[in-house]
Design a protein around this motif. Structure first.
Motif, PDB file in Angstrom:
ATOM      1  N   ALA A  98       6.711  -4.231  -9.968  1.00  0.00           N
ATOM      2  CA  ALA A  98       7.068  -3.171  -9.020  1.00  0.00           C
ATOM      3  C   ALA A  98       7.662  -1.929  -9.689  1.00  0.00           C
ATOM      4  N   ASP A  99       8.335  -2.092 -10.798  1.00  0.00           N
ATOM      5  CA  ASP A  99       8.968  -0.949 -11.467  1.00  0.00           C
ATOM      6  C   ASP A  99       8.203  -0.481 -12.699  1.00  0.00           C
ATOM      7  N   SER A 100       6.992  -0.971 -12.882  1.00  0.00           N
ATOM      8  CA  SER A 100       6.249  -0.690 -14.113  1.00  0.00           C
ATOM      9  C   SER A 100       5.459   0.616 -14.110  1.00  0.00           C
ATOM     10  N   ILE A 101       5.038   1.073 -12.947  1.00  0.00           N
ATOM     11  CA  ILE A 101       4.224   2.287 -12.855  1.00  0.00           C
ATOM     12  C   ILE A 101       4.903   3.226 -11.869  1.00  0.00           C
ATOM     13  N   VAL A 144       4.279   5.997 -10.205  1.00  0.00           N
ATOM     14  CA  VAL A 144       3.639   6.445  -8.967  1.00  0.00           C
ATOM     15  C   VAL A 144       3.532   5.326  -7.925  1.00  0.00           C
ATOM     16  N   LEU A 145       3.674   4.075  -8.344  1.00  0.00           N
ATOM     17  CA  LEU A 145       3.580   2.955  -7.411  1.00  0.00           C
ATOM     18  C   LEU A 145       4.937   2.464  -6.895  1.00  0.00           C
ATOM     19  N   LYS A 146       6.021   2.966  -7.435  1.00  0.00           N
ATOM     20  CA  LYS A 146       7.350   2.536  -6.975  1.00  0.00           C
ATOM     21  C   LYS A 146       7.546   2.758  -5.477  1.00  0.00           C
ATOM     22  N   PRO A 147       7.145   3.917  -4.924  1.00  0.00           N
ATOM     23  CA  PRO A 147       7.300   4.086  -3.471  1.00  0.00           C
ATOM     24  C   PRO A 147       6.493   3.061  -2.665  1.00  0.00           C
ATOM     25  N   MET A 148       5.311   2.683  -3.163  1.00  0.00           N
ATOM     26  CA  MET A 148       4.509   1.687  -2.466  1.00  0.00           C
ATOM     27  C   MET A 148       5.270   0.363  -2.371  1.00  0.00           C
ATOM     28  N   PHE A 149       5.854  -0.071  -3.470  1.00  0.00           N
ATOM     29  CA  PHE A 149       6.582  -1.335  -3.443  1.00  0.00           C
ATOM     30  C   PHE A 149       7.799  -1.257  -2.523  1.00  0.00           C
ATOM     31  N   ALA A 150       8.458  -0.103  -2.482  1.00  0.00           N
ATOM     32  CA  ALA A 150       9.590   0.070  -1.561  1.00  0.00           C
ATOM     33  C   ALA A 150       9.109  -0.069  -0.116  1.00  0.00           C
ATOM     34  N   GLU A 151       7.964   0.512   0.199  1.00  0.00           N
ATOM     35  CA  GLU A 151       7.410   0.425   1.549  1.00  0.00           C
ATOM     36  C   GLU A 151       6.937  -0.996   1.861  1.00  0.00           C
ATOM     37  N   VAL A 156     -18.715  -4.720 -17.600  1.00  0.00           N
ATOM     38  CA  VAL A 156     -17.903  -4.612 -16.390  1.00  0.00           C
ATOM     39  C   VAL A 156     -18.469  -3.477 -15.536  1.00  0.00           C
ATOM     40  N   ILE A 157     -18.891  -3.822 -14.313  1.00  0.00           N
ATOM     41  CA  ILE A 157     -19.436  -2.821 -13.390  1.00  0.00           C
ATOM     42  C   ILE A 157     -18.529  -2.642 -12.166  1.00  0.00           C
ATOM     43  N   GLY A 158     -17.459  -3.427 -12.117  1.00  0.00           N
ATOM     44  CA  GLY A 158     -16.494  -3.310 -11.036  1.00  0.00           C
ATOM     45  C   GLY A 158     -15.275  -4.142 -11.359  1.00  0.00           C
ATOM     46  N   TYR A 159     -14.153  -3.765 -10.756  1.00  0.00           N
ATOM     47  CA  TYR A 159     -12.922  -4.535 -10.978  1.00  0.00           C
ATOM     48  C   TYR A 159     -11.959  -4.377  -9.813  1.00  0.00           C
ATOM     49  N   ALA A 160     -11.087  -5.361  -9.672  1.00  0.00           N
ATOM     50  CA  ALA A 160      -9.953  -5.324  -8.747  1.00  0.00           C
ATOM     51  C   ALA A 160      -8.752  -5.818  -9.550  1.00  0.00           C
ATOM     52  N   LEU A 161      -7.774  -4.946  -9.725  1.00  0.00           N
ATOM     53  CA  LEU A 161      -6.617  -5.295 -10.540  1.00  0.00           C
ATOM     54  C   LEU A 161      -5.600  -6.092  -9.738  1.00  0.00           C
ATOM     55  N   CYS A 162      -5.144  -7.187 -10.327  1.00  0.00           N
ATOM     56  CA  CYS A 162      -4.110  -8.021  -9.717  1.00  0.00           C
ATOM     57  C   CYS A 162      -2.750  -7.561 -10.237  1.00  0.00           C
ATOM     58  N   MET A 163      -1.866  -7.216  -9.313  1.00  0.00           N
ATOM     59  CA  MET A 163      -0.555  -6.716  -9.709  1.00  0.00           C
ATOM     60  C   MET A 163       0.525  -7.552  -9.027  1.00  0.00           C
TER      61      MET A 163
END
Length: 176
Positions: A78-81, A83-90, A66-73
């Motif tokens: 939305a409530d799993s990580i 630090v990302l909760k504010p992003m999902f709210a926005e 693996v030399i690169g990746y893009a994670l599909c979320m």
């Protein structure tokens, strides 16, 4: 030769986490942060696997590595990580009622392979592999990560909004 696909093995997920560790902001010198870009979120194998089970992460492979990746979320995470909760709210405020989007949870290309079109091809593959009914990719970028902001604009992302959370300026961006 580099090829692109959805992650399908434990080994590939382990390689994603290894590449992630090398590119987290906490792992880089100040000059690297400014010139090379950086990652903010550190994933556990458990959440990485659960996200992959829902929609396979996009990976770039060369000689089986693996030399690169893009994670599909999927939005259901939305409530799993924390630090990302504010992003999902926005996101919910910015695209109220829209449910046919996938969040790109993080993108990274190995330092040795940057500038070779891998970033663009990861997104192209992601667009082509979105689940049926999904037509939009949304993500956010730390305002200090100028390399990432430029790269995303180059592939067609547009700003939905800029907001502050956790003392940082975040650019919420969309690719339709």
């Amino acid at each position: 030769m580099i090829y692109y696909k959805q992650a399908s093995s434990q080994k590939e997920l382990e390689q994603i986490l290894s590449l992630q560790q090398k590119n987290l902001a906490k792992s880089l010198a100040t000059e690297e942060l400014e010139n090379e870009g950086f990652l903010t979120v550190e994933h556990s194998m458990e959440i990485l696997q659960a996200m992959n089970d829902e929609c396979g992460h996009i990976i770039a492979l060369e000689d089986g590595k693996v030399i690169g990746y893009a994670l599909c979320m999927h939005p259901k995470f939305a409530d799993s990580i924390e630090v990302l909760k504010p992003m999902f709210a926005e996101i919910n405020k910015a695209v109220a009622g829209k449910t046919n989007y996938m969040v790109m949870g993080q993108i990274c290309v190995s330092k040795s392979h940057r500038g070779k079109g891998i970033f663009r091809n990861l997104y192209l593959t992601m667009k082509n592999k979105l689940p049926e009914g999904f037509d939009t990719i949304i993500t956010e970028v730390d305002g200090k990560n100028k390399r990432s902001l430029t790269a995303h604009a180059t592939v067609g992302f547009e700003t939905l909004k800029i907001y502050t959370s956790g003392g940082k300026e975040w650019h919420l961006i969309i690719l339709e």
